[in-house]
Design a protein around this motif. Structure first.
Motif: not given
Length: 235
Positions: A155, A165, A81
């Protein structure tokens, strides 16, 4: 400078991981023997020859002593992420999850067991299932852990796919990734019947993983194609 501080980082990390596994394995065995509620963290510390503070340094809660199997997965998803998104050099989030699963399965190679015996890896998965099934508090903690892993996957997917998201595609893809993780655990439980060797179990779970991986990869491909062909919404 202490001896530990002089050790190479890799050696210190292996030592830390070995202690974590020993604490978790000891706790699992004690919980199975005496019940989760009856065992105190101080009892686990005493059985392992360490201080109670050392246990808390490795595990923030009593429940986390047996909920640590997804620790590497959570860490690697967090890195995905924060890292460079595909295709500019970042590791595809699907490959991150598959790599974590294969590292778990590789533990079976370290303890080859013939048919008729249980491996420690499969025994710990089975013990975990038994403990969670018998304790409402652990079931709640497991559900919370599952949600945490799913949110971590969301994420990572959003970052890699350059999507919001809360986009529906992100929800579906993240759920599919976590389903892959659960697939290998259920496979170990299903196949660890005391009849198959650890080699056979590993190969069967890897075959299941290959099928699941192909399905999830097709979902990512379809999402990427849809994004490419979607009309430009900007004026």
């Amino acid at each position: 400078m202490t001896g530990d501080e002089q050790r190479p980082a890799g050696v210190r990390e292996r030592k830390r991981q070995a202690l974590r596994r020993r604490l978790s394995d000891t706790a699992t065995a004690m919980f199975l023997a005496d019940g989760f509620d009856a065992v105190r963290v101080s009892d686990i510390a005493e059985a392992c020859g360490v201080s109670t503070k050392t246990v808390w340094n490795h595990f923030p809660t009593k429940e986390s002593l047996i909920l640590d199997r997804g620790e590497r997965l959570a860490t690697d998803l967090a890195r995905a992420a924060d890292g460079p998104p595909e295709p500019t050099g970042g590791m595809h989030v699907l490959d991150v999850v598959v790599s974590c699963i294969k590292s778990e399965l590789a533990l079976l190679d370290e303890e080859p067991v013939a048919a008729g015996r249980d491996s420690e890896v499969i025994g710990s998965v089975r013990a975990f299932a038994l403990l969670v099934g018998a304790n409402p508090g652990l079931r709640a903690a497991t559900a919370e852990r599952q949600e945490f892993l799913t949110n971590s996957a969301m994420r990572a997917v959003a970052h890699q796919a350059r999507l919001p998201v809360d986009a529906p595609q992100v929800h579906i893809l993240a759920g599919a990734l976590i389903s892959l993780w659960r697939l290998h655990l259920s496979g170990l439980l299903r196949l660890g019947d005391g009849i198959r060797t650890t080699h056979d179990i590993r190969e069967n779970v890897l075959q299941d993983l290959e099928v699941g991986q192909a399905l999830v990869r097709s979902l990512f491909r379809e999402t990427a194609n849809a994004e490419t062909t979607a009309p430009d919404s900007h004026p």
